[in-house]
Design a protein around this motif. Structure first.
Motif, PDB file in Angstrom:
ATOM      1  N   SER A  82       0.853  -1.112  -0.094  1.00 43.86           N
ATOM      2  CA  SER A  82       0.140   0.203  -0.036  1.00 43.86           C
ATOM      3  C   SER A  82       1.061   1.228  -0.085  1.00 43.86           C
ATOM      4  O   SER A  82       0.605   2.150  -0.765  1.00 43.86           O
ATOM      5  CB  SER A  82      -0.815  -0.094   1.222  1.00 43.86           C
ATOM      6  N   ALA A 139      -4.997  -4.273  -1.718  1.00 51.31           N
ATOM      7  CA  ALA A 139      -3.719  -3.589  -0.588  1.00 51.31           C
ATOM      8  C   ALA A 139      -4.514  -2.258  -0.716  1.00 51.31           C
ATOM      9  O   ALA A 139      -4.101  -1.372   0.233  1.00 51.31           O
ATOM     10  CB  ALA A 139      -2.640  -3.559  -1.389  1.00 51.31           C
ATOM     11  N   SER A 140      -5.565  -1.779  -1.307  1.00 55.07           N
ATOM     12  CA  SER A 140      -5.744  -0.505  -1.132  1.00 55.07           C
ATOM     13  C   SER A 140      -6.756  -0.260   0.217  1.00 55.07           C
ATOM     14  O   SER A 140      -7.512  -0.964   0.322  1.00 55.07           O
ATOM     15  CB  SER A 140      -7.032  -0.230  -2.374  1.00 55.07           C
ATOM     16  N   ALA A 141      -6.349   0.526   0.795  1.00 50.32           N
ATOM     17  CA  ALA A 141      -6.881   0.853   2.118  1.00 50.32           C
ATOM     18  C   ALA A 141      -8.341   1.259   1.907  1.00 50.32           C
ATOM     19  O   ALA A 141      -8.437   2.117   1.289  1.00 50.32           O
ATOM     20  CB  ALA A 141      -5.998   1.874   2.922  1.00 50.32           C
ATOM     21  N   GLY A 142      -9.197   0.565   2.673  1.00 48.49           N
ATOM     22  CA  GLY A 142     -10.427   0.998   2.563  1.00 48.49           C
ATOM     23  C   GLY A 142     -11.200   0.322   1.545  1.00 48.49           C
ATOM     24  O   GLY A 142     -12.530   0.437   1.444  1.00 48.49           O
ATOM     25  N   GLN A 146      -9.995  -5.259   0.793  1.00 51.75           N
ATOM     26  CA  GLN A 146      -9.103  -4.979   2.103  1.00 51.75           C
ATOM     27  C   GLN A 146      -9.819  -5.228   3.367  1.00 51.75           C
ATOM     28  O   GLN A 146      -9.277  -6.163   4.329  1.00 51.75           O
ATOM     29  CB  GLN A 146      -8.512  -3.720   1.777  1.00 51.75           C
TER      30      GLN A 146
END
Lengths: 311, 311
Positions: free
Chosen positions: A108, A182-185, A189
């Motif tokens: 990320s 891997a994208s936060a939010g 994830q």
DNA sequence: TGATTTATTGTCCGATCCTGCGAGGTCTTC
DNA sequence: GAAGACCTCGCAGGATCGGACAATAAATCA
């Protein structure tokens, strides 16, 4: 390319003479070897990248099957219970491969730091995919394996090489998939987090409403994303965790079926037995006996078989 | 809380006797001091968190104005051209504050590592917001400032404290805002990248279509998000970058208006002059003369005034 | 061999889960 | 500004699960 593969193969072979899995001095890097094809057997994948130098392997996840070999890596973004099978290996050209754990946090960070093209479609996908191995990627892995010869360099050089590998994966043909999880939010994830939680708490009875809340979605949306990522419903996923752990307990700790079933959260051995058969093909005792025999024939200790299965 | 603020105020005052900005030994940490209110003046904010120990400051961004003081921090997620004004400061109780640069990569990593609740609404917002200062947050900043007394500890301890600060921001009342811009792949994050690019390439003539492509959106969507984040259109944003740089060139490098205008990408000095007046209130030469005089009165060197503006 | 314990399979039932569908909302595009 | 794509949500029927109890099979031990 072909010669690079040969070099990697012999490098791996040098480190792992027999036995089928070796945890190396590079944290997260494991080497694999098999001298002959195997039957399909249940195995657990973790967030990682798997590369093959020689031979081929098949992974079955729900309705999808993935085959990877010297020209195709397998990338996994969450812990996934699967059925695996080595399909190309023999004594002259054994299956030789390696896997490297992936740290989603690092990925990320790298995504933000480097101006990578945006991942337009946010929709969930399978938590596993195959992609094409490129020469630079292969070279990076080669350097990683070479580090094993000079272990004092590992703490300094390994992270750099791993970052290069992650970068190449991100810009590779399966980069979008990796970016998604891997994208936060992102939903993927969030589901990933729930899966981590499940792995730690599978013995408790579970209320899917709570899980959904944890992920910040409605139950129905949660179901959708969970299934699309794992090919399993949340409950089925938990069941697999339970039954696998029970198998491990019986095999290595020599627990009897009843206590094992209690240990992993079942309250009725009958139900346990029934579901065990459905997953592993044979009821607890018979299954364990079969495994024991297999290990006896191969003159391997039970722990090693288990290791292979929880790769 | 009040006593904690006093402690922080005196700590800051100890390090910055006069002058209004001090880059400290902790990378990214700056201290600020002003002994009296100022006129509104144009200033640039960068991705950072600003905390005030004493006094108050006003920031105007498009139609919105933000006021922050000892009980309210200001968090900025992209580089933003603004108009700033110290509104509460005097010789007895000067304005005392600090700012800490934020590394979006680190924030993103932390978001993935810690199971933070999902940011449901993905809509873009202003790239700036005020939030309530809590005691733990204040304490963390206090420890950061204390590090300045023992500089050998900085490399070890500063990152830890900064991580704590980021964490507290993420779970704080403005956490959602921060998560949004730090989420890899989010629109805000893409716009952030474009802004970084603009900052480096503002002298070239710009094609909106290219920028939009860079962010992976259609021109209209790009426009929309850009405006909602910066309160400016992409072109206006670029213009401000150009004019500010021109002002810096004239003030510190003593360039004449014409060459400065060419240097920053204008092709017609008349156009440059017109837009300069509109932004800074006076045409180039007169504006520069005014600034020179101000610095002379304050017996400060020009560079320092500029520093205040590019905070 | 017989007794005892343990494992497996069967059937049943209530609770919960799972999936597909349509409505509603948001964001994007033209 | 309007059409369209995408996502989320809630719902309802059907499927599945997990437990209870009972009966049979297998294993262990005396």
């Amino acid at each position: 390319m072909e010669s690079a593969l040969e070099v990697l193969a012999s490098s791996i072979a040098r480190w792992i003479e027999n036995g089928d899995r070796l945890e190396t001095a590079v944290p997260g890097l494991s080497l694999f070897r098999r001298d002959e094809p195997t039957q399909p057997m249940s195995g657990m994948y973790e967030p990682s990248i798997c590369v093959v130098a020689q031979g081929a392997k098949r992974v079955i996840l729900g309705d999808d099957t993935f085959v990877y070999d010297a020209h195709h890596y397998l990338i996994t973004s969450v812990h996934l219970p699967t059925v695996v099978q080595i399909i190309d290996a023999n004594r002259e050209k054994p299956f030789l491969g390696l896997s490297l754990k992936l740290d989603m946090g690092e990925i990320s960070k790298m995504m933000v730091d480097s101006n990578l093209p945006a991942p337009r479609p946010q929709q969930s996908n399978r938590g596993m995919a195959t992609g094409e191995v490129t020469l630079p990627l292969l070279n990076a892995f080669q350097r990683l394996v070479d580090l094993l010869a000079d272990q004092k360099d590992v703490p300094i050089l390994a992270p750099t090489i791993e970052r290069e590998i992650v970068y190449r994966l991100l810009v590779g043909d399966q980069g979008a998939r990796l970016r998604q999880i891997a994208s936060a939010g992102s939903q993927s994830q969030q589901i990933g987090h729930v899966i981590e939680w499940l792995k730690r708490n599978f013995t408790h009875p579970l209320r899917i409403g709570d899980l959904a809340a944890k992920s910040g979605m409605s139950p129905s949306t949660f179901h959708h994303h969970f299934r699309s990522l794992t090919a399993l419903s949340p409950l089925q996923y938990q069941k697999q965790l339970r039954l696998r752990e029970a198998r491990r307990l019986m095999l290595t700790d020599h627990l009897d079926a009843a206590t094992a079933s209690f240990r992993v959260g079942y309250e009725s051995p009958s139900q346990f037995s029934r579901e065990y058969s459905r997953l592993f093909g044979a009821p607890p005792l018979r299954d364990i006996a079969g495994l024991r025999q297999m290990t006896a024939v191969q003159t391997m200790n039970p722990a090693r078989v288990l290791a292979a299965e929880t790769a």
